[in-house]
Write a protein that holds these residues in place. Structure first.
Motif, mmCIF file in Angstrom:
data_model
loop_
_atom_site.group_PDB
_atom_site.id
_atom_site.type_symbol
_atom_site.label_atom_id
_atom_site.label_comp_id
_atom_site.label_asym_id
_atom_site.label_seq_id
_atom_site.Cartn_x
_atom_site.Cartn_y
_atom_site.Cartn_z
ATOM 1 N N ILE A 190 -7.069 4.771 -0.473
ATOM 2 C CA ILE A 190 -6.269 3.643 0.000
ATOM 3 C C ILE A 190 -6.329 3.623 1.516
ATOM 4 C CG2 ILE A 190 -3.955 2.641 0.131
ATOM 5 C CD1 ILE A 190 -3.378 3.810 -2.609
ATOM 6 N N LEU A 191 -6.657 2.469 2.079
ATOM 7 C CA LEU A 191 -6.789 2.338 3.531
ATOM 8 C C LEU A 191 -5.989 1.136 4.015
ATOM 9 C CD1 LEU A 191 -9.992 2.686 2.218
ATOM 10 C CD2 LEU A 191 -10.241 3.577 4.526
ATOM 11 N N ASP A 192 -5.226 1.358 5.085
ATOM 12 C CA ASP A 192 -4.412 0.300 5.674
ATOM 13 C C ASP A 192 -5.042 -0.136 6.993
ATOM 14 O OD1 ASP A 192 -2.444 -1.477 6.341
ATOM 15 O OD2 ASP A 192 -0.908 0.040 6.779
ATOM 16 N N GLU A 193 -5.695 -1.293 6.975
ATOM 17 C CA GLU A 193 -6.318 -1.863 8.171
ATOM 18 C C GLU A 193 -7.175 -0.841 8.926
ATOM 19 O OE1 GLU A 193 -6.259 -4.951 8.835
ATOM 20 O OE2 GLU A 193 -4.380 -5.879 8.233
ATOM 21 N N PRO A 194 -8.180 -0.248 8.284
ATOM 22 C CA PRO A 194 -8.950 0.812 8.950
ATOM 23 C C PRO A 194 -9.790 0.329 10.120
ATOM 24 C CG PRO A 194 -10.008 0.180 6.904
ATOM 25 C CD PRO A 194 -8.680 -0.533 6.934
ATOM 26 N N LEU A 240 0.826 -1.203 0.000
ATOM 27 C CA LEU A 240 0.000 0.000 0.000
ATOM 28 C C LEU A 240 0.865 1.259 0.000
ATOM 29 C CD1 LEU A 240 -2.976 -0.781 2.415
ATOM 30 C CD2 LEU A 240 -2.850 -1.035 -0.065
ATOM 31 N N ARG A 241 1.961 1.251 0.728
ATOM 32 C CA ARG A 241 2.836 2.425 0.741
ATOM 33 C C ARG A 241 3.397 2.710 -0.646
ATOM 34 N NH1 ARG A 241 5.952 1.236 6.523
ATOM 35 N NH2 ARG A 241 4.292 2.111 7.846
ATOM 36 N N ALA A 242 3.667 1.662 -1.397
ATOM 37 C CA ALA A 242 4.103 1.866 -2.785
ATOM 38 C C ALA A 242 2.968 2.434 -3.621
ATOM 39 C CB ALA A 242 4.596 0.549 -3.377
ATOM 40 N N MET A 248 4.560 6.477 -0.905
ATOM 41 C CA MET A 248 5.411 6.627 0.266
ATOM 42 C C MET A 248 6.707 5.838 0.102
ATOM 43 S SD MET A 248 4.479 6.086 4.281
ATOM 44 C CE MET A 248 5.675 6.492 5.555
ATOM 45 N N LEU A 249 6.638 4.695 -0.582
ATOM 46 C CA LEU A 249 7.815 3.891 -0.886
ATOM 47 C C LEU A 249 7.919 3.733 -2.403
ATOM 48 C CD1 LEU A 249 7.673 0.969 1.727
ATOM 49 C CD2 LEU A 249 9.323 2.851 1.663
#
Length: 281
Positions: free
Chosen positions: A183-187, A67-69, A73-74
């Protein structure tokens, strides 16, 4: 990526202004490394405009790194991330922010901003440096706060909110950002059952193309159109919920025994047991 939308009871009106125009999000052969360690390898997927795609997998499978990619972010060591057909890393940062909004798993809480100020940050990609908030910006923020039902918390310090309230505020910020991709990371991580449903209802109500990592397979089955199963930084399976979320796929990925229970008029439920407890006495 085909799939049927999960039905929700969320029917509040959209905030003032234009609704987000969903954009396609494409990851093509994405490989991400941290130092000399390769975390994700040759990941390719396409999130069709307006769809909700869930990424599931065990801890350490590379979900957050991927997700960061996807939200810049990455930077991938190999491969490309395309949003609306354009290479994400060739866009100006402000243009990238107009296209992608992000809700992270554990937002910083060591700053003293009010809830309203946090939500208003979503307008920054559209404002000149040091520009004052316009009447239109204020209206969009007010509408977003009402949309996620936290208008009464507008003057509270963001740091004092509960986990579910923070996620609502961050979704409101995404609404005023008007990005075509969310984009959501483990919301739903660390939220109680009620807030898990409420947050995911809100996510479905945004209308943006959505890529979401989620640890609860049953929630993924209920709210996602399409599922990507990740293990060891590689895709193990990808496709519509009904074809991917099966014991045959999930058992070797999670190392547990999985029972799929059909529901009349709804998507299946999954029961999980340790393999040692599944063995006959």
């Amino acid at each position: 990526m085909p799939g049927d939308h999960a039905e929700t009871g969320f029917s509040k009106p959209s905030p003032a202004g234009d609704s987000p125009v969903p954009l396609t999000l494409t990851l093509s052969g994405v490989t991400v490394a941290v130092g000399s360690v390769e975390i994700c390898s040759q990941v390719s997927l396409e999130v069709d405009a307006g769809r909700v795609v869930g990424i599931v997998g065990p801890n350490g499978s590379g979900k957050t790194t991927l997700l960061r990619a996807a939200y810049r972010m990455l930077r991938p060591r190999l491969g490309h991330v395309l949003v609306g057909g354009d290479d994400l890393w060739e866009l100006h940062p402000l243009e990238a922010a107009r296209r992608i909004s992000v809700v992270v798993q554990e937002p910083r809480t060591d700053f003293e901003f009010t809830v309203r100020e946090v939500v208003a940050m979503g307008r920054s990609p559209y404002q000149a440096a040091f520009a004052r908030e316009s009447a239109d910006d204020r209206q969009r923020v007010d509408d977003a706060l009402a949309h996620v039902d936290i208008s009464a918390l507008a003057t509270r310090s963001f740091a004092t909110l509960s986990g579910g309230e923070k996620q609502r505020a961050l979704i409101a910020r995404a609404l005023v950002q008007e990005a075509g991709v969310l984009i959501l990371d483990e919301p739903t991580n660390h939220l109680d059952i009620r807030y898990q449903f409420e947050v995911l209802d809100l996510v479905r109500g945004v209308g943006a193309t959505t890529l979401i990592s989620i640890h609860d397979v049953n929630l993924a089955a209920e709210y996602c159109d399409y599922i990507v199963v990740l293990k060891g930084g590689r895709i193990q399976a990808a496709g519509p919920v009904e074809t991917v979320l099966t014991p045959q796929v999930l058992e070797p990925v999670f190392g547990v025994t999985v029972e799929r229970v059909a529901r009349a008029g709804g998507r299946a439920l999954f029961w999980f047991r340790s393999r040692s407890r599944s063995k006959p006495a």
